[in-house]
Design a protein around this motif. Sequence first.
Motif, PDB file in Angstrom:
ATOM      1  N   TYR A  13       0.853  -1.174   0.000  1.00 43.16           N
ATOM      2  CA  TYR A  13       0.000   0.000   0.000  1.00 43.16           C
ATOM      3  C   TYR A  13       0.898   1.236   0.000  1.00 43.16           C
ATOM      4  CZ  TYR A  13      -4.119  -2.867   0.609  1.00 43.16           C
ATOM      5  OH  TYR A  13      -5.126  -3.780   0.402  1.00 43.16           O
ATOM      6  N   ILE A  14       0.839   1.983  -1.097  1.00 40.69           N
ATOM      7  CA  ILE A  14       1.724   3.139  -1.265  1.00 40.69           C
ATOM      8  C   ILE A  14       1.204   4.290  -0.407  1.00 40.69           C
ATOM      9  CG2 ILE A  14       2.801   4.668  -2.925  1.00 40.69           C
ATOM     10  CD1 ILE A  14       3.431   1.636  -3.242  1.00 40.69           C
ATOM     11  N   VAL A  15       2.091   4.908   0.364  1.00 43.15           N
ATOM     12  CA  VAL A  15       1.647   5.851   1.390  1.00 43.15           C
ATOM     13  C   VAL A  15       1.696   7.309   0.943  1.00 43.15           C
ATOM     14  CG1 VAL A  15       2.299   4.284   3.251  1.00 43.15           C
ATOM     15  CG2 VAL A  15       3.968   5.962   2.415  1.00 43.15           C
ATOM     16  N   SER A  16       2.419   7.611  -0.147  1.00 43.33           N
ATOM     17  CA  SER A  16       2.505   8.988  -0.610  1.00 43.33           C
ATOM     18  C   SER A  16       2.989   8.995  -2.051  1.00 43.33           C
ATOM     19  CB  SER A  16       3.474   9.802   0.258  1.00 43.33           C
ATOM     20  OG  SER A  16       4.799   9.326   0.071  1.00 43.33           O
ATOM     21  N   MET A  17       2.825  10.143  -2.720  1.00 45.56           N
ATOM     22  CA  MET A  17       3.352  10.278  -4.067  1.00 45.56           C
ATOM     23  C   MET A  17       4.873  10.165  -4.073  1.00 45.56           C
ATOM     24  SD  MET A  17       1.266  10.593  -6.614  1.00 45.56           S
ATOM     25  CE  MET A  17      -0.470  10.937  -6.951  1.00 45.56           C
ATOM     26  N   ASN A  18       5.512  10.715  -3.048  1.00 46.28           N
ATOM     27  CA  ASN A  18       6.969  10.596  -2.959  1.00 46.28           C
ATOM     28  C   ASN A  18       7.393   9.140  -2.846  1.00 46.28           C
ATOM     29  OD1 ASN A  18       7.403  13.343  -3.129  1.00 46.28           O
ATOM     30  ND2 ASN A  18       7.411  13.669  -0.914  1.00 46.28           N
ATOM     31  N   ASP A  19       6.634   8.368  -2.077  1.00 48.38           N
ATOM     32  CA  ASP A  19       6.898   6.933  -1.948  1.00 48.38           C
ATOM     33  C   ASP A  19       6.784   6.252  -3.313  1.00 48.38           C
ATOM     34  OD1 ASP A  19       7.173   4.296  -1.050  1.00 48.38           O
ATOM     35  OD2 ASP A  19       5.080   4.157  -0.404  1.00 48.38           O
ATOM     36  N   LEU A  20       5.723   6.586  -4.050  1.00 47.60           N
ATOM     37  CA  LEU A  20       5.524   5.991  -5.376  1.00 47.60           C
ATOM     38  C   LEU A  20       6.660   6.359  -6.322  1.00 47.60           C
ATOM     39  CD1 LEU A  20       3.864   4.525  -7.550  1.00 47.60           C
ATOM     40  CD2 LEU A  20       2.621   6.662  -7.908  1.00 47.60           C
ATOM     41  N   PHE A  21       7.009   7.644  -6.378  1.00 48.37           N
ATOM     42  CA  PHE A  21       8.055   8.083  -7.296  1.00 48.37           C
ATOM     43  C   PHE A  21       9.408   7.469  -6.936  1.00 48.37           C
ATOM     44  CE2 PHE A  21       5.473  12.151  -8.158  1.00 48.37           C
ATOM     45  CZ  PHE A  21       4.762  11.498  -9.159  1.00 48.37           C
ATOM     46  N   ALA A  22       9.663   7.311  -5.645  1.00 53.27           N
ATOM     47  CA  ALA A  22      10.914   6.680  -5.213  1.00 53.27           C
ATOM     48  C   ALA A  22      10.976   5.222  -5.658  1.00 53.27           C
ATOM     49  CB  ALA A  22      11.049   6.775  -3.690  1.00 53.27           C
ATOM     50  N   ARG A  23       9.846   4.536  -5.576  1.00 51.97           N
ATOM     51  CA  ARG A  23       9.800   3.137  -6.021  1.00 51.97           C
ATOM     52  C   ARG A  23       9.968   3.037  -7.538  1.00 51.97           C
ATOM     53  NH1 ARG A  23       7.094  -0.619  -2.359  1.00 51.97           N
ATOM     54  NH2 ARG A  23       6.626   0.400  -0.374  1.00 51.97           N
ATOM     55  N   LEU A  24       9.306   3.935  -8.262  1.00 46.26           N
ATOM     56  CA  LEU A  24       9.431   3.927  -9.722  1.00 46.26           C
ATOM     57  C   LEU A  24      10.864   4.202 -10.152  1.00 46.26           C
ATOM     58  CD1 LEU A  24       6.177   5.856 -10.767  1.00 46.26           C
ATOM     59  CD2 LEU A  24       6.645   3.419 -11.125  1.00 46.26           C
ATOM     60  N   ALA A  25      11.545   5.076  -9.412  1.00 45.54           N
ATOM     61  CA  ALA A  25      12.921   5.441  -9.757  1.00 45.54           C
ATOM     62  C   ALA A  25      13.872   4.252  -9.667  1.00 45.54           C
ATOM     63  CB  ALA A  25      13.405   6.576  -8.856  1.00 45.54           C
ATOM     64  N   LEU A  26      13.513   3.267  -8.870  1.00 43.87           N
ATOM     65  CA  LEU A  26      14.383   2.098  -8.671  1.00 43.87           C
ATOM     66  C   LEU A  26      14.142   0.988  -9.686  1.00 43.87           C
ATOM     67  CD1 LEU A  26      14.207   1.820  -4.766  1.00 43.87           C
ATOM     68  CD2 LEU A  26      16.084   2.755  -6.142  1.00 43.87           C
ATOM     69  N   LEU A  27      13.128   1.134 -10.521  1.00 43.59           N
ATOM     70  CA  LEU A  27      12.782   0.068 -11.458  1.00 43.59           C
ATOM     71  C   LEU A  27      13.747   0.029 -12.636  1.00 43.59           C
ATOM     72  CD1 LEU A  27       8.876   0.238 -11.538  1.00 43.59           C
ATOM     73  CD2 LEU A  27      10.382  -1.041 -10.014  1.00 43.59           C
ATOM     74  N   ASP A  28      13.893  -1.172 -13.188  1.00 46.31           N
ATOM     75  CA  ASP A  28      14.797  -1.416 -14.309  1.00 46.31           C
ATOM     76  C   ASP A  28      13.973  -1.656 -15.574  1.00 46.31           C
ATOM     77  OD1 ASP A  28      16.598  -2.325 -16.171  1.00 46.31           O
ATOM     78  OD2 ASP A  28      17.483  -3.875 -14.907  1.00 46.31           O
ATOM     79  N   PRO A  29      14.071  -0.792 -16.582  1.00 47.45           N
ATOM     80  CA  PRO A  29      13.283  -0.965 -17.810  1.00 47.45           C
ATOM     81  C   PRO A  29      13.542  -2.284 -18.523  1.00 47.45           C
ATOM     82  CG  PRO A  29      14.281   1.224 -17.732  1.00 47.45           C
ATOM     83  CD  PRO A  29      14.895   0.425 -16.615  1.00 47.45           C
ATOM     84  N   ASN A  30      14.665  -2.921 -18.233  1.00 50.72           N
ATOM     85  CA  ASN A  30      15.012  -4.181 -18.907  1.00 50.72           C
ATOM     86  C   ASN A  30      14.397  -5.406 -18.247  1.00 50.72           C
ATOM     87  OD1 ASN A  30      16.740  -3.007 -20.937  1.00 50.72           O
ATOM     88  ND2 ASN A  30      18.243  -2.655 -19.301  1.00 50.72           N
ATOM     89  N   ARG A  31      13.901  -5.237 -17.018  1.00 47.82           N
ATOM     90  CA  ARG A  31      13.331  -6.411 -16.351  1.00 47.82           C
ATOM     91  C   ARG A  31      11.978  -6.159 -15.703  1.00 47.82           C
ATOM     92  NH1 ARG A  31      14.045  -6.896 -10.574  1.00 47.82           N
ATOM     93  NH2 ARG A  31      13.788  -9.150 -10.832  1.00 47.82           N
ATOM     94  N   ASP A  32      11.559  -4.904 -15.582  1.00 52.12           N
ATOM     95  CA  ASP A  32      10.311  -4.567 -14.897  1.00 52.12           C
ATOM     96  C   ASP A  32       9.253  -4.110 -15.901  1.00 52.12           C
ATOM     97  OD1 ASP A  32      11.304  -5.091 -12.311  1.00 52.12           O
ATOM     98  OD2 ASP A  32      12.276  -3.125 -12.260  1.00 52.12           O
TER      99      ASP A  32
END
Length: 382
Positions: free
Chosen positions: A59-78
């Motif tokens: 459960y994502i708690v804030s927009m900052n939390d969401l953006f931080a998670r998105l920033a860690l994703l890898d376009p080659n595997r996610d």
Amino acid sequence: MRVIILDHEPFHDRKINHYFIDDFLSQGYEVEYWALCDILPYMKGAKFQYRGKRDFVNYIVSMNDLFARLALLDPNRDLLVVEIWFLFNTKDIFKKIESKGLKWIKIDYYLNPTKSLEPSTSLTSRFKGVQFKMVFNKLINWVFIRLLKHDYAVPNIFYLTGQSFEYAPKAREVVALDYFDVVEYNKKKNQPPPLAYSYVVFLDIMLLDHPDIDMLGKKNVISRSAYYIKMNEVFDKIERCTGLPVVIASHPKATYRDEFGKRLVISNKTAELVIHSAMVLTHGSLSISYALLSKKPILYIYLESFFLKDEFLQSIYEAMLLGKIHFGAEVISENFDCSLLNLEVNVERYNDYLSKYFCKKNHGIGNFNIVKNGILKLMNED
């Protein structure tokens, strides 16, 4: 490879089939479900009677939390599966996905079945009776979505049900699936009946408590006690006319006690109840798909004392009239005559409607394999 689901609702077990979660997990994929219900502006005030928890649910708690998670994703595997509305105040999420070079798909089971029964309304009527703040937000979104370019919000693959692409939004590729009720019907059509007697089934849409009412900015004007009194009177009359009991197929998100009197209320058995019923009653449930597939008479019920005095409820009534046009369903009020219950099924119209909006052409390939193959092809593109 990891499949990450961004959904605007809390997790519910129905999401497992919706997104093929068990299928992906069994084939070695990682799966995460990110519930954005607590941070999306249009979800503010929406009431849910569930908030499921699983190891893969966050459960994502804030927009900052969401953006931080998105920033860690890898376009080659996610790979993202996105189920949030594209609006002026959600555009930054889509921009972030685009800026990271992430590929994403949308699986929309509801677009074709819903749009085919959606009455056309003018911009003015859409805003009628809505508070100023809601009107302003709707106007902003209407202008933003229709008049401005936003290629960053175009999915790589858009999956929808049926063979008609007339309602499909802009997408790099559009692919047909079977509506998930079609899959469920094929699994259960030969199973024994759930009850040992004949009955009429009512497909509950949780009219008084559905979270979509809040999400759409509507106010439910129906008195709870008055609604159930009136509906039970209608059911009493139907039982007298047909000689058969009315059984309630409860909406999966609902929790009922004695709202329907002593009538049997059954959860999570909608397919079985419809398949073996004598007649199907509803205000407008998409589970009429089971009635169409099993060739059962469909009877829409509206209440004159409520449905014709409110814009939102009137739109539901107008959708009923479209059902009458598309596949010959009967539409009755609380003052109906018993002769209207002698319904005949037009098989040709049923099948035509199913092929357009519910069933893909190739039944030999299952939905999961279609989605999986599309994802694999997409992730291998460079």
